[in-house]
Design an enzyme around this catalytic site. Structure first.
Site, PDB file in Angstrom:
ATOM      1  CB  SER A  51      -8.120   3.033   3.118  1.00 54.44           C
ATOM      2  OG  SER A  51      -7.341   2.603   3.923  1.00 54.44           O
ATOM      3  CE  LYS A  89      -4.053   1.642   2.630  1.00 55.45           C
ATOM      4  NZ  LYS A  89      -4.966   1.285   3.793  1.00 55.45           N
ATOM      5  CB  SER A 104      -8.229  -0.130   5.474  1.00 53.95           C
ATOM      6  OG  SER A 104      -9.053   1.121   5.983  1.00 53.95           O
TER       7      SER A 104
END
Length: 429
Positions: free
Chosen positions: A135, A59, A159
């Site tokens: 997310s 990420k 997330s």
């Protein structure tokens, strides 16, 4: 003989092409060098770890040496490059992983939907017109579509688990503090945790072993009759889509048929106590501290929907925060007592189907309603300091939800073993 790491990497690069919204940045030069090194070791009969030669994405919250960490925001595009790798990146390199790139995400990790106006929104891997979940949006899509074998996300309110559920893969929130978070751009430090996403539970266990720096070896031949699991309904099913309720109840029946003891549990009272402790969501209070200077000096640089939620926490009083955190510690203990004697409990990861991207881009009301529902069930695990994992739970054609299994903090290995046992039942097998 299986393909070389370099051949696999080049095949993925060829499929991705230029400008994929799944990634904010491809690390092509270093990934090719890592793949070649893994292939050289393989030819010599050497292996650094079970992840050696595995293609992994990360990420865009994690520092990579000589690269700028954008955290999904245009606000950080001019920031200085990182001086060194985040510890989890260093551990991946030491394990021989091939780090293909940094994945897209909701701006500053502050949404469960996965929309991003700066880098574009990755379409859901099952239906590109629908949201990927957030997310860790690009992370989940990268595994589901095959542009990485494993991926590293973060989980502050779901997330890792939310996008895993919507894209039909496995995502885990480990126990808070079990993975070093230095070199990771924070959202709410009391809730943030770094976690693995993979096609299956075994992949999550392999990746978590590297991230946490200790082995999570899954057991063989576990007897279902040894386990007792709670089944949560109540608030976890409020406003739920009929397809989710139907899939959840069917999954519970299949788990019971395995021989696992299942029994109802009711957490609504303790959940309401936790929500009442904070007049403003804890994530917004801590995010306001993280972004205090930027939100005051250049609020227009933020996605307006992100800025609106961060701004909720800007006037929260320190005394109220301290009192609420004391209440939170008490309620974490209260929930642990309710779970005594159980190996975990089940709930739907998300109560609704993935909405379309266009519908949420067009309406603030639709966005905030979907965001609230998308986060609600998974965030329970963060607020109550649980370890939690989402297993794929098909909802129908081109739609996936998640069967979420959660347990008290520190029970990550037991959670993984139980998740492996019920994984086929979640998927409908």
């Amino acid at each position: 003989m299986s393909r070389s790491a370099r051949d696999q990497l080049e095949s993925i690069f060829g499929r991705i092409g230029d400008g994929s919204p799944v990634f904010t940045r491809l690390l092509a030069e270093t990934a090719r060098a890592e793949a070649d090194a893994a292939d050289t070791r393989r030819a010599a009969g050497l292996k650094l770890s079970p992840l050696d030669g595995t293609i992994v994405s990360i990420k865009d919250l994690f520092d990579v040496r000589r690269e700028t960490t954008w955290a999904g925001s245009s606000l950080l595009k001019g920031a200085a490059p990182a001086a060194q790798d985040a510890p989890i990146v260093a551990r991946l390199r030491q394990a021989g992983a091939v780090i293909i790139g940094k994945t897209n995400m909701s701006e500053f990790a502050f949404s469960g939907l996965g929309l991003n106006a700066t880098f574009g929104t990755p379409g859901n891997a099952l239906d590109a017109a629908r949201i990927p979940g957030g997310s860790s949006s690009g992370a989940a899509v990268s595994v589901a579509q095959g542009s990485s074998e494993l991926t590293v996300g973060t989980d502050t309110g779901g997330s890792c688990r939310i996008p895993a559920a919507l894209n039909g893969i496995v995502g885990m929130k480990p126990t808070h503090g079990s993975v070093p978070d230095e070199g990771c751009f924070p959202l709410a430090p009391s809730l943030d945790v770094i976690g693995p996403l993979a096609k299956d539970v075994a992949g999550c266990a392999r990746l978590l072993s590297v991230l946490a720096g200790r082995p999570f070896a899954l057991a063989e031949g576990l007897k279902p009759g040894r386990f007792r699991i709670g089944v949560a309904r109540g608030g976890f099913l409020a406003e739920a889509a009929p397809s989710v309720v139907k899939a959840y109840e069917a999954a519970i029946e299949r788990v019971a048929r395995l021989g696992v003891a299942v029994e109802p549990v009711d957490f609504d009272a303790v959940w309401q106590e936790m929500m009442a402790a904070y007049s403003v969501p804890l994530v917004a209070v801590e995010a306001a501290a993280v972004h205090r200077e930027a939100i005051a000096s250049k609020p227009e640089a933020f996605d307006r929907r992100v800025a609106a939620r961060i701004s909720l926490g800007t006037s929260y009083k320190a005394a109220d925060y301290i009192a609420a955190m004391q209440t939170r510690r008490r309620l974490i203990g209260k929930l642990a007592a309710l779970l005594d004697g159980l190996d975990g409990f089940l709930a739907p990861t998300v109560p609704i189907e993935a909405p379309t991207i266009a519908a949420l881009e067009a309406s603030d009301d639709a966005f905030f309603t979907a965001n609230r529902l998308m986060l609600r069930n998974a965030a329970f695990g963060n607020l109550f300091d649980l370890c939690s994992i989402s297993l794929p739970m098909p909802l129908g054609d081109k739609l996936s939800g998640g069967l979420m299994l959660s347990a008290v903090a520190g029970q990550d290995l037991r959670l993984l073993n139980l998740a492996k046992l019920i994984e086929p039942a979640a998927a409908g097998h």
